[in-house]
Enzyme design. Structure first.
Site, PDB file in Angstrom:
ATOM      1  N   ASP A 129      -9.484  -5.706  -4.628  1.00 44.20           N
ATOM      2  CA  ASP A 129      -8.946  -4.690  -3.720  1.00 44.20           C
ATOM      3  C   ASP A 129      -9.882  -3.490  -3.699  1.00 44.20           C
ATOM      4  O   ASP A 129     -10.134  -2.864  -4.725  1.00 44.20           O
ATOM      5  CB  ASP A 129      -7.551  -4.270  -4.185  1.00 44.20           C
ATOM      6  CG  ASP A 129      -6.796  -3.433  -3.151  1.00 44.20           C
ATOM      7  OD1 ASP A 129      -7.440  -2.580  -2.510  1.00 44.20           O
ATOM      8  OD2 ASP A 129      -5.582  -3.624  -2.995  1.00 44.20           O
TER       9      ASP A 129
ATOM     10  N   SER B  26       0.831  -1.198   0.000  1.00 43.55           N
ATOM     11  CA  SER B  26       0.000   0.000   0.000  1.00 43.55           C
ATOM     12  C   SER B  26       0.875   1.262   0.000  1.00 43.55           C
ATOM     13  O   SER B  26       1.706   1.441  -0.891  1.00 43.55           O
ATOM     14  CB  SER B  26      -0.947  -0.037   1.206  1.00 43.55           C
ATOM     15  OG  SER B  26      -1.977   0.909   1.081  1.00 43.55           O
TER      16      SER B  26
ATOM     17  N   HIS C 267      -7.784  -5.698   0.340  1.00 40.17           N
ATOM     18  CA  HIS C 267      -6.525  -4.942   0.337  1.00 40.17           C
ATOM     19  C   HIS C 267      -5.451  -5.551   1.243  1.00 40.17           C
ATOM     20  O   HIS C 267      -4.272  -5.348   1.004  1.00 40.17           O
ATOM     21  CB  HIS C 267      -6.804  -3.507   0.776  1.00 40.17           C
ATOM     22  CG  HIS C 267      -5.650  -2.565   0.601  1.00 40.17           C
ATOM     23  ND1 HIS C 267      -5.045  -2.317  -0.620  1.00 40.17           N
ATOM     24  CD2 HIS C 267      -4.957  -1.811   1.510  1.00 40.17           C
ATOM     25  CE1 HIS C 267      -4.059  -1.445  -0.472  1.00 40.17           C
ATOM     26  NE2 HIS C 267      -3.976  -1.129   0.809  1.00 40.17           N
TER      27      HIS C 267
END
Length: 350
Positions: free
Chosen positions: A290, A200, A328
């Site tokens: 995601d 991320s 995610h």
């Protein structure tokens, strides 16, 4: 005459009321059921809203209740905590987990033993985590456990301002912390390959760090980006917004609920520009479902990196089916992930 006229009307009206009263019980039951169904639907939606807020809050409170200096308290029995000082006034916390096959040997060992273990020839991963929370987040522990099980060392860094690390988090500061950790590891790793895993926001820190090292004549042996985003311009001059812009725009209060250390600073993370400069083997991992960073971001990263390196062997994109529900943070759950990682690392050594 009025009475003669009024009385029949009353009878008619009474008859009407009687006819209506005959239909009321059935109609009321249908109406009551529909009202209850709508009530339960609203309660369900409200519950989902509460969960969406309370789960991050509970995770934060749980992680905050953990003594990060004692990873063994949460079952990490072959992990040691340490603190490094990348610059004056800044202290960052790091967990070092040794390969799983050394867990018995690691019992009761001190920092000196762990430092020397870095030179045992096993591959080493520096893990740069995403936004919010600290190194004790379940999905971060999950990745560390996967890498350890495969036979690798893992160093999980809490940037300045995260966890029990001191200092103000800025883009330059986060990058400096990662660069410092790389040099600290290299000074102790001998000939062991040193790779980096960025998740991320950590993917932005990863490419920033890789470019900084390149300027110093150094480089990672391999890079893995998970749930990564791009910023700047896409192909055909389509602008790309920061992946969290829509989230904070729709829920402006959420940054306080999620206890986001980055909320007061501006970050750029020019990942697309960085990728054009790198020649390090790269693997991109991304869940097709995601919900934070769209899968299209991974495809764009792959396109940019493949073009820059002019190779589809040194740049790999590994998608995870959206039906698996990893979203995610859940790739560590995939049973095939250890083999995917092993094959990538082995390709670095050939």
């Amino acid at each position: 005459m009025k009475r003669k006229i009024i009385q029949p009307e009353r009878k008619v009206r009474s008859a009407g009321r009687l006819q209506q009263s005959d239909r009321k019980p059935k109609d009321l039951n249908v109406h009551a059921r529909s009202q209850w169904q709508w009530t339960w639907t609203k309660m369900g939606l409200l519950s989902l809203c509460i969960l969406s807020v309370s789960i991050p809050l509970l995770l934060h409170l749980f992680s905050d209740s953990i003594d990060l200096s004692r990873p063994s308290d949460i079952g990490l029995n072959h992990t040691i905590n340490m603190y490094l000082t990348p610059e004056e006034g800044v202290r960052v916390g790091v967990w070092h987990t040794v390969p799983e096959h050394r867990w018995k040997e690691a019992q009761g060992k001190d920092l000196d033993w762990y430092e020397k273990a870095l030179g045992d020839g096993s591959p080493i991963f520096i893990y740069l985590h995403g936004n919010g929370g600290n190194r004790s987040a379940p999905h971060r522990i999950g990745i560390a456990n996967v890498l350890s099980a495969v036979g690798y060392h893992v160093l999980v860094l809490d940037y300045r301002g995260f966890g029990d690390s001191t200092g103000e988090p800025t883009e330059a500061g986060l990058t400096s912390d990662a660069v410092y950790l790389y040099h600290w590891v290299k000074a102790r790793s001998g000939n062991s390959p040193v790779c980096v895993w960025g998740h991320s926001i950590g993917s932005g820190v990863t490419t920033n760090t890789a470019v900084k090292l390149l300027e110093q004549g150094k480089q990672f042996d391999g890079i893995i980006l998970e749930g990564a985003f791009v910023t700047g311009q896409r192909a055909r001059d389509q602008p790309i917004e920061h992946p969290f812009t829509w989230f904070y725009w729709k829920f402006p209060y959420i940054q306080f609920i999620l206890f986001n250390p980055l909320k007061n600073n501006i970050f750029v993370f020019p990942t697309n520009e960085n990728l054009q400069k790198l020649r390090t083997p790269l693997m991109i991992l991304h869940a097709e479902d995601d919900h934070i960073v769209p899968f299209a971001s991974a495809q764009e990263i792959y396109r940019i990196a493949k073009k820059a390196q002019n190779s589809d062997k040194r740049v790999k994109l590994v998608p995870f089916d959206g039906a698996l529900g990893y979203l995610h943070n859940g790739l560590y759950k995939d049973p095939g992930l250890p083999e995917i990682i092993r094959e990538f690392v082995q390709s670095l050594m050939t």
